[in-house]
Design a protein around this motif. Structure first.
Motif, short mmCIF file in Angstrom:
data_model
loop_
_atom_site.label_atom_id
_atom_site.label_comp_id
_atom_site.label_asym_id
_atom_site.label_seq_id
_atom_site.Cartn_x
_atom_site.Cartn_y
_atom_site.Cartn_z
N GLY A 223 3.47 7.46 9.17
CA GLY A 223 3.22 6.70 7.97
C GLY A 223 1.87 7.00 7.34
O GLY A 223 1.00 7.64 7.95
N PRO A 224 1.68 6.54 6.12
CA PRO A 224 0.39 6.70 5.44
C PRO A 224 -0.68 5.82 6.09
O PRO A 224 -0.38 4.82 6.71
CB PRO A 224 0.70 6.24 4.01
CG PRO A 224 1.83 5.27 4.15
CD PRO A 224 2.66 5.80 5.29
N GLY A 225 -1.93 6.21 5.88
CA GLY A 225 -3.03 5.49 6.50
C GLY A 225 -3.48 6.18 7.78
O GLY A 225 -2.91 7.17 8.22
N ASP A 226 -4.52 5.63 8.37
CA ASP A 226 -5.16 6.23 9.54
C ASP A 226 -5.30 5.17 10.62
O ASP A 226 -5.90 4.12 10.40
CB ASP A 226 -6.54 6.76 9.13
CG ASP A 226 -7.24 7.55 10.23
OD1 ASP A 226 -6.80 7.48 11.39
OD2 ASP A 226 -8.22 8.23 9.92
N SER A 227 -4.77 5.46 11.79
CA SER A 227 -4.83 4.51 12.89
C SER A 227 -6.26 4.12 13.24
O SER A 227 -6.51 3.00 13.72
CB SER A 227 -4.14 5.10 14.12
OG SER A 227 -4.17 4.21 15.21
N ALA A 228 -7.22 5.00 12.98
CA ALA A 228 -8.62 4.71 13.28
C ALA A 228 -9.15 3.55 12.45
O ALA A 228 -10.16 2.93 12.81
CB ALA A 228 -9.48 5.95 13.06
N ARG A 229 -8.51 3.23 11.32
CA ARG A 229 -8.94 2.11 10.48
C ARG A 229 -8.32 0.78 10.92
O ARG A 229 -8.74 -0.28 10.45
CB ARG A 229 -8.55 2.35 9.03
CG ARG A 229 -9.12 3.58 8.39
CD ARG A 229 -8.65 3.70 6.94
NE ARG A 229 -8.57 5.09 6.54
CZ ARG A 229 -7.60 5.62 5.82
NH1 ARG A 229 -6.60 4.86 5.40
NH2 ARG A 229 -7.62 6.89 5.50
N SER B 253 5.67 1.49 1.48
CA SER B 253 6.17 2.85 1.25
C SER B 253 7.61 2.99 1.73
O SER B 253 8.44 3.62 1.05
CB SER B 253 5.27 3.87 1.96
OG SER B 253 3.95 3.85 1.46
N LEU B 254 7.92 2.43 2.88
CA LEU B 254 9.29 2.47 3.38
C LEU B 254 10.22 1.63 2.51
O LEU B 254 11.38 2.00 2.28
CB LEU B 254 9.34 2.00 4.83
CG LEU B 254 8.82 2.99 5.87
CD1 LEU B 254 8.71 2.32 7.24
CD2 LEU B 254 9.74 4.22 5.96
N MET B 255 9.72 0.51 2.03
CA MET B 255 10.54 -0.32 1.14
C MET B 255 10.86 0.43 -0.15
O MET B 255 11.98 0.38 -0.66
CB MET B 255 9.83 -1.64 0.85
CG MET B 255 9.77 -2.58 2.05
SD MET B 255 8.79 -4.08 1.75
CE MET B 255 9.79 -4.87 0.48
N ILE C 148 -0.52 5.97 -0.11
CA ILE C 148 0.74 5.25 -0.33
C ILE C 148 1.67 6.07 -1.22
O ILE C 148 2.86 6.24 -0.92
CB ILE C 148 0.47 3.87 -0.95
CG1 ILE C 148 -0.35 3.01 0.01
CG2 ILE C 148 1.78 3.17 -1.31
CD1 ILE C 148 -0.85 1.71 -0.59
N GLU C 149 1.14 6.59 -2.30
CA GLU C 149 1.96 7.40 -3.21
C GLU C 149 2.53 8.61 -2.47
O GLU C 149 3.71 8.94 -2.60
CB GLU C 149 1.11 7.84 -4.40
CG GLU C 149 0.67 6.70 -5.30
CD GLU C 149 -0.34 7.10 -6.35
OE1 GLU C 149 -0.51 6.35 -7.33
OE2 GLU C 149 -0.98 8.17 -6.19
N GLY C 150 1.68 9.26 -1.67
CA GLY C 150 2.14 10.40 -0.89
C GLY C 150 3.12 10.01 0.19
O GLY C 150 4.03 10.77 0.52
#
Length: 367
Positions: free
Chosen positions: A331-337, A120-122, A350-352
């Motif tokens: 960032g996108p995603g969840d640290s719990a995963r 996403s940052l890229m 990712i899109e968001g």
């Protein structure tokens, strides 16, 4: 042109970047990239950027680049995330290096931590790469060794890249703003006794000597509790002696203690308090990973607040700890995963994430 109009006028470009980012993530997942073994994923990232017209630099397994119209007279923003992963745990129900889509998710090791953030940052960097007259330079770093806080990761690259005004560190935060982060200090605690035969009343059992210290680490509460990061947390994670035989009294016993420090204490203060209470010898492995924070009036935080983003303190440690300039972890995603079996990230995350990063920078540019 307003921010929304700017994004709407570039929607086709953004959709292409989103598609490319998702394909890149799948490619990265398919290649093992354990810490210190990221050479192949570094090459994939390097090739991806070159294919998109970017001039890249490489330092060991770290890839970095600046925007096309870099101006040394302007301040620079860092966009950073990592491409190394932990090793998969034994709970996986599928091959962790065989990415696949299901129910709107991409599954695979490193998809959530931190592949989704990195791609996403890229994509965000590519969105701005060839634009002229940006108020800031943009520096992208895809770094190695984050999972082990290695010396050949972001710490090495920071010595080579242009001076940074502030940074955005991509880690899974559900796109909320982690404005503070606990520091990490690992301690080796050693009690020394005297070897002897277990059948006789001889020797000095180092394991027994360390028991009061073990109980102190379990029960002690530090006075200062942070509104963002909570209390300092100490956890004994390893107990070992020099003895492998049942009939020998151990002459030494070692604890390993994981200490998570809030922003209200320095490492030196924590060590001083521990040494006042513990009889065993205490040796910190490193004083590098200190607690960090960024103020609510910083431009990057004001830009996030304008997007309606919330903020919190993160209990986990990242490469943010190694940066001497203000940083936002988001960032996108969840640290719990992270570090779990059957790791995944939602495609919509990712899109968001790409849109959110672009909106965040647009807000910064207009402040």
């Amino acid at each position: 042109m307003s921010q929304n109009n700017h994004i709407q006028n570039n929607i086709d470009n953004i959709k292409t970047l989103q598609k490319d980012a998702i394909n890149l993530l799948k490619t990265l997942i398919a290649i093992p990239s354990f810490s210190k073994e990221e050479d192949q994923t570094a090459s994939i990232i390097e090739r991806f950027l070159i294919e998109h017209g970017v001039k890249t630099e490489r330092i060991k397994n770290n890839i970095w680049a600046t925007n096309m119209h870099f101006d040394a007279n302007k301040k620079s923003i860092l966009l950073n995330s990592h491409h190394d992963t932990v090793k998969p745990n034994k709970g996986y129900s599928f091959e962790p290096f065989s990415p696949f889509e299901q129910d709107g998710k991409i599954y695979g090791l490193g998809s959530n931590d931190a592949g989704g953030c990195l791609v996403s940052l890229m994509a965000t960097f590519l969105f701005y790469y060839d634009k002229q007259d940006l108020p800031y330079n943009i520096v992208l770093v895809a770094s190695a060794e984050e999972e082990i806080s290695g010396h050949d990761g972001i710490e090495l690259v920071l010595e080579a890249i242009p001076s940074i005004e502030f940074g955005i560190v991509g880690e899974p935060t559900l796109l909320e703003m982690a404005i503070a982060e606990r520091g990490l200090m690992v301690l080796d605690v050693l009690a020394t006794g005297k070897a002897g035969h277990a059948a006789r009343d001889e020797g000095e059992n180092a394991l027994y000597k360390i028991l009061p210290d073990l109980e102190w680490f379990r029960s002690y509460q530090f006075d200062k509790v942070s509104a963002l990061l909570g209390a300092v947390k100490m956890t004994v994670t390893v107990i070992e002696t020099d003895n492998k035989q049942h009939n020998v009294v151990p002459s030494n016993c070692k604890l390993v203690v994981d200490v998570r420090v809030n922003e209200l204490y320095s490492f030196e203060e924590i060590l001083s308090i521990i040494e006042q209470h513990v009889k065993a010898a205490v040796t910190p492995r490193s004083l590098r990973l200190r607690s960090t924070g960024i103020t609510l009036d910083h431009p990057v935080i004001k830009a996030g607040l304008a997007l309606g983003k919330g903020y919190y303190g993160s209990v986990t440690t990242s490469d943010k700890a190694l940066m001497k300039f203000p940083t936002l972890k988001m960032g996108p995603g969840d640290s719990a995963r992270s570090h779990t079996a059957d790791e995944y990230i939602f495609i919509k995350e990712i899109e968001g994430g790409i849109v959110t990063y672009i909106e965040l920078l647009e807000n910064i540019f207009t402040l």
